[in-house]
Motif scaffolding. Structure first.
Motif, PDB file in Angstrom:
ATOM      1  N   ALA A   1       7.461  -0.942 -10.710  1.00 56.43           N
ATOM      2  CA  ALA A   1       6.981  -0.330 -11.954  1.00 56.43           C
ATOM      3  C   ALA A   1       5.901   0.707 -11.661  1.00 56.43           C
ATOM      4  O   ALA A   1       5.914   1.809 -12.217  1.00 56.43           O
ATOM      5  CB  ALA A   1       6.444  -1.411 -12.880  1.00 56.43           C
ATOM      6  N   ALA A   2       4.978   0.370 -10.750  1.00 59.85           N
ATOM      7  CA  ALA A   2       3.866   1.283 -10.474  1.00 59.85           C
ATOM      8  C   ALA A   2       4.360   2.563  -9.804  1.00 59.85           C
ATOM      9  O   ALA A   2       3.839   3.655 -10.055  1.00 59.85           O
ATOM     10  CB  ALA A   2       2.827   0.585  -9.600  1.00 59.85           C
ATOM     11  N   GLY A   3       5.377   2.424  -8.950  1.00 58.12           N
ATOM     12  CA  GLY A   3       5.903   3.579  -8.219  1.00 58.12           C
ATOM     13  C   GLY A   3       6.371   4.694  -9.140  1.00 58.12           C
ATOM     14  O   GLY A   3       6.266   5.885  -8.807  1.00 58.12           O
ATOM     15  N   LYS A   4       6.835   4.329 -10.321  1.00 62.68           N
ATOM     16  CA  LYS A   4       7.334   5.339 -11.276  1.00 62.68           C
ATOM     17  C   LYS A   4       6.249   6.337 -11.658  1.00 62.68           C
ATOM     18  O   LYS A   4       6.534   7.464 -12.038  1.00 62.68           O
ATOM     19  CB  LYS A   4       7.789   4.643 -12.575  1.00 62.68           C
TER      20      LYS A   4
ATOM     21  N   SER B   1       3.516   8.371  -0.071  1.00 64.14           N
ATOM     22  CA  SER B   1       4.278   7.672   0.978  1.00 64.14           C
ATOM     23  C   SER B   1       5.090   6.590   0.274  1.00 64.14           C
ATOM     24  O   SER B   1       5.027   6.452  -0.943  1.00 64.14           O
ATOM     25  CB  SER B   1       3.308   7.038   1.978  1.00 64.14           C
ATOM     26  N   ASP B   2       5.882   5.799   1.036  1.00 61.18           N
ATOM     27  CA  ASP B   2       6.568   4.651   0.441  1.00 61.18           C
ATOM     28  C   ASP B   2       5.626   3.455   0.431  1.00 61.18           C
ATOM     29  O   ASP B   2       4.659   3.406   1.186  1.00 61.18           O
ATOM     30  CB  ASP B   2       7.812   4.292   1.274  1.00 61.18           C
ATOM     31  N   TRP B   3       5.963   2.471  -0.389  1.00 55.11           N
ATOM     32  CA  TRP B   3       5.198   1.230  -0.349  1.00 55.11           C
ATOM     33  C   TRP B   3       5.454   0.528   0.981  1.00 55.11           C
ATOM     34  O   TRP B   3       6.604   0.378   1.394  1.00 55.11           O
ATOM     35  CB  TRP B   3       5.641   0.271  -1.463  1.00 55.11           C
TER      36      TRP B   3
ATOM     37  N   ARG C   1       0.847  -1.200   0.000  1.00 57.66           N
ATOM     38  CA  ARG C   1       0.000   0.000   0.000  1.00 57.66           C
ATOM     39  C   ARG C   1       0.876   1.242   0.000  1.00 57.66           C
ATOM     40  O   ARG C   1       1.961   1.243   0.593  1.00 57.66           O
ATOM     41  CB  ARG C   1      -0.891   0.002   1.252  1.00 57.66           C
ATOM     42  N   MET C   2       0.371   2.262  -0.670  1.00 56.71           N
ATOM     43  CA  MET C   2       1.053   3.558  -0.674  1.00 56.71           C
ATOM     44  C   MET C   2      -0.056   4.613  -0.751  1.00 56.71           C
ATOM     45  O   MET C   2      -1.077   4.371  -1.382  1.00 56.71           O
ATOM     46  CB  MET C   2       1.941   3.644  -1.921  1.00 56.71           C
ATOM     47  N   THR C   3       0.147   5.776  -0.106  1.00 53.42           N
ATOM     48  CA  THR C   3      -0.834   6.849  -0.329  1.00 53.42           C
ATOM     49  C   THR C   3      -0.306   7.772  -1.408  1.00 53.42           C
ATOM     50  O   THR C   3       0.909   8.027  -1.491  1.00 53.42           O
ATOM     51  CB  THR C   3      -1.097   7.687   0.942  1.00 53.42           C
TER      52      THR C   3
ATOM     53  N   ASP D   1      -5.494   5.650  -1.077  1.00 48.19           N
ATOM     54  CA  ASP D   1      -4.615   4.480  -0.877  1.00 48.19           C
ATOM     55  C   ASP D   1      -4.514   3.723  -2.186  1.00 48.19           C
ATOM     56  O   ASP D   1      -5.539   3.438  -2.821  1.00 48.19           O
ATOM     57  CB  ASP D   1      -5.202   3.555   0.200  1.00 48.19           C
ATOM     58  N   VAL D   2      -3.283   3.409  -2.569  1.00 54.92           N
ATOM     59  CA  VAL D   2      -3.058   2.610  -3.775  1.00 54.92           C
ATOM     60  C   VAL D   2      -2.538   1.243  -3.326  1.00 54.92           C
ATOM     61  O   VAL D   2      -1.554   1.157  -2.585  1.00 54.92           O
ATOM     62  CB  VAL D   2      -2.015   3.280  -4.695  1.00 54.92           C
ATOM     63  N   TYR D   3      -3.216   0.186  -3.756  1.00 52.65           N
ATOM     64  CA  TYR D   3      -2.790  -1.176  -3.435  1.00 52.65           C
ATOM     65  C   TYR D   3      -2.274  -1.846  -4.701  1.00 52.65           C
ATOM     66  O   TYR D   3      -2.897  -1.749  -5.775  1.00 52.65           O
ATOM     67  CB  TYR D   3      -3.960  -2.001  -2.886  1.00 52.65           C
ATOM     68  N   ALA D   4      -1.138  -2.510  -4.575  1.00 56.01           N
ATOM     69  CA  ALA D   4      -0.551  -3.251  -5.703  1.00 56.01           C
ATOM     70  C   ALA D   4       0.227  -4.402  -5.092  1.00 56.01           C
ATOM     71  O   ALA D   4       0.531  -4.380  -3.897  1.00 56.01           O
ATOM     72  CB  ALA D   4       0.382  -2.347  -6.494  1.00 56.01           C
TER      73      ALA D   4
END
Ligand SMILES: Nc1ccn([C@@H]2O[C@H](COP(=O)(O)O)[C@@H](O)[C@H]2O)c(=O)n1
Ligand SMILES: [Zn+2]
Ligand SMILES: [Zn+2]
Length: 592
Positions: free
Chosen positions: A555-558, A565-567, A466-468, A545-548
């Motif tokens: 890849a998604a973090g880019k 926030s961090d994953w 999760r990351m915000t 909130d992003v869930y992956a």
């Protein structure tokens, strides 16, 4: 076109044919049961050189208990191969058995042991494979790569070929296995064989994959490919057959030295039935997935110096069209070669038909012994049959568009992910939940849902992360990921319809499916899908909130920048594998 002998024994009464195995796995009503009264099956054309091909078996050696089309197990397959080899001997021709890799990840039988494959690999080893290539599923984890290097590859006495893979266990890279094999077949055909994997980058540090374009320039390859004592090149590869840069490079590297020597190619990885023409003397086949398909290829009209191999009667296809795989190459109308290819369904009916046996005469002690081993091995894993809940309806990977309520991806994104993929105490947060579609690998069928079914639908322990992120970037994430270069899978150009059975169109025509099936429609699946939860009113500055899963967070973090926030792990060890079991335990009925 092939001249078909439409001997049409009746496939009706298929269910009464005694095809079901008695493994005590998930016994339930078969929602895909074949209901058609009769379907034609075609005789095989034999040539001087003949092949049976498997690929991407992914641990399905116990067969498909829930799909009669593919209900044979590896004991039945062993008897089939043994009988076909005897038939080849009687005809005075060669029959070789080839595998294109990906043995792991896909069933509880294969994956619920330590090491992974402890029960399935000894069974696979009982088959007399003549050439094998490695797959990416042998290289994702160090544990499996170690086991493949130390225990599996050496077993094959030089026929497990890794032309572009090194083992890195000790820190010093060395060939994972033999780089090539040269041999003369029983009937005197001189074979040079290689086996490659696509330019895979997701491997653990235990291996090094050399890009195919570099491997074919290496001195060992140049030395072998330039030999003149070769009647046929046999190249297995865990590489998508169609539109492949890697196959193009291998083909060109051989043709540089041998303009017309026959090249027979055996591809895999894409999990489809397909055949591709490279030129009139170079043809490739891909033989599906999950012990659903046995590929058949026969080649006739080999060069004059091949004198010992007989030419059985029967016509096959001469390649007269411009090859699809090599633009600009003109058909070689002087070629003496002709081909046939068939995709056999992995069931007893098919195996008995082609060996002219009956239910009573088909099995030998070899196959029965293997089937008994499979039954007792499966029985030694009672946890696989533990029922976690009842799947409310059948949901399919790619029979229906992802907008259909019969699509698994529709069900995941509209029901499952919103219900179970959420960090504790964050249920009120707006959120999006993404998955790569490649992680979900098999249909979810109505009825009891067991641990074995969990491995079949998603075998991967990729942690939910999760990351915000502000909605301004999160809202474009799915679109960005669909075109992300790193994790993009090759799109299959084959017009393949997945139905009650497969309906295949390939470079050799529409007559490849050995048992003709009824089409029920097919749909393309994007690389990623996403669930949206409470984001309807989000503005660009809203933090969502992003869930992956950990498989693609890098890849998604880019694509997520700004006030992010961090994953972090969403919920401890909760992983992609756990998703459907959690749904089953928390939400599905227990009464089925
Ligand atoms: N940890 C992993 C590893 C792989 N995947 C998915 O599987 C696909 C590869 O499977 P093949 O049988 O086609 O080789 C890969 O493209 C990923 O989609 C995964 O989800 N997690
Ligand atoms: Zn595979
Ligand atoms: Zn693969």
């Amino acid at each position: 076109c092939e001249d078909h002998d439409w001997s049409s024994p009746v496939l009706g009464g298929y269910v009464d044919h005694g095809l079901m195995k008695t493994h005590d796995l998930a016994k339930r009503i078969q929602p895909n049961a074949l209901v058609t009264p009769a379907q034609p099956i075609k005789d095989l054309h034999w040539g001087q050189l003949n092949f049976l091909h498997t690929t991407d078996t992914h641990g399905w050696l116990a067969g498909h208990l829930l799909d009669e089309n593919y209900s044979a197990d590896y004991g039945d397959f062993a008897d089939f191969v043994q009988k076909m080899k005897a038939k080849a001997d009687a005809l005075g021709v060669d029959l070789l058995l080839i595998d294109s890799g990906d043995l792991h990840d896909g069933t509880g039988f294969g994956d619920a042991t330590t090491p992974n494959g402890r029960l399935t690999l000894p069974i696979f080893k009982k088959l007399p494979y003549d050439l094998l290539s490695i797959g990416n599923h042998e290289l994702y984890t160090t544990e499996i790569a170690n086991d493949t290097y130390h225990n599996f590859a050496p077993y094959w006495g030089g026929r497990y070929i890794t032309s572009n893979v090194d083992f890195n266990g000790t820190g010093v890279a060395q060939p994972f296995s033999q780089r090539y094999a040269y041999w003369e077949t029983k009937f005197g055909i001189r074979i040079m064989s290689f086996a490659f994997i696509f330019n895979f980058t997701g491997n653990s540090n235990a291996s090094v994959v050399t890009p195919v374009g570099d491997a074919v320039k290496q001195s060992w390859f140049q030395e072998q490919v330039s030999r003149s004592d070769i009647d046929m090149f046999l190249v297995a590869g865990h590489i998508t057959l169609r539109n492949s840069t890697e196959w193009g490079l291998i083909y060109a590297a051989i043709r540089e030295h041998h303009p017309t020597t026959p090249i027979q190619i055996f591809g895999g990885h894409r999990h489809v039935r397909d055949a591709v023409v490279f030129d009139a003397n170079a043809v490739g086949i891909a033989s599906g997935r999950y012990c659903e398909t046995v590929g058949w290829v026969s080649v006739n009209g080999l060069p004059k110096n091949v004198t010992r191999a007989n030419s059985p009667s029967g016509n096959a296809t001469k390649i007269t069209q411009s090859p699809s795989a090599v633009p600009g190459v003109q058909p070689n109308r002087n070629s003496s070669l002709s081909y046939s290819r068939q995709y056999l369904d992995f069931n007893r009916y098919s195996f008995e038909f082609h060996t002219t046996t009956t239910e009573q005469t088909f099995n030998t002690s070899l196959g029965e012994g293997i089937s008994e081993n499979i039954t007792s091995a499966v029985d030694s894993l009672p946890e696989l049959t533990e029922k976690l809940g009842c799947v409310p309806a059948s949901y399919y990977i790619d029979r229906y568009p992802i907008t259909s309520n019969r699509s698994l991806f529709h069900y995941l994104t509209s029901v499952v992910f919103p219900a179970v993929v959420v960090a504790p105490n964050r249920t009120q947060q707006p959120r999006i939940i993404l998955t790569n579609t490649g992680g979900f690998r098999y249909d979810l069928l109505q009825g009891p849902f067991t641990i074995d079914n969990a491995y079949q639908t998603n075998p991967y322990e990729n942690y939910w992360m999760r990351m915000t992120a502000p909605w301004s970037v999160a809202k474009d994430l799915l679109l960005n990921m669909q075109t992300d270069k790193v994790y993009k899978r090759a799109v299959n150009e084959t017009d393949l319809t997945e139905t009650l059975g497969y309906v295949t169109k390939d470079d050799l025509g529409t007559d490849g499916d050995n048992i003709v099936h009824i089409p029920q429609g097919s749909a393309s699946v994007p690389h990623y899908v996403q669930a949206n939860v409470s984001v309807a009113n989000a503005s660009d500055s809203t933090l969502v909130d992003v869930y992956a899963t950990s498989f693609f967070t890098a890849a998604a973090g880019k694509y997520l920048q700004g006030n992010t926030s961090d994953w972090i792990r969403a919920d401890g060890n909760f992983s992609s594998f756990d998703t459907l079991p959690r749904m089953a335990q928390q939400y599905w009925s227990k009464d089925c």
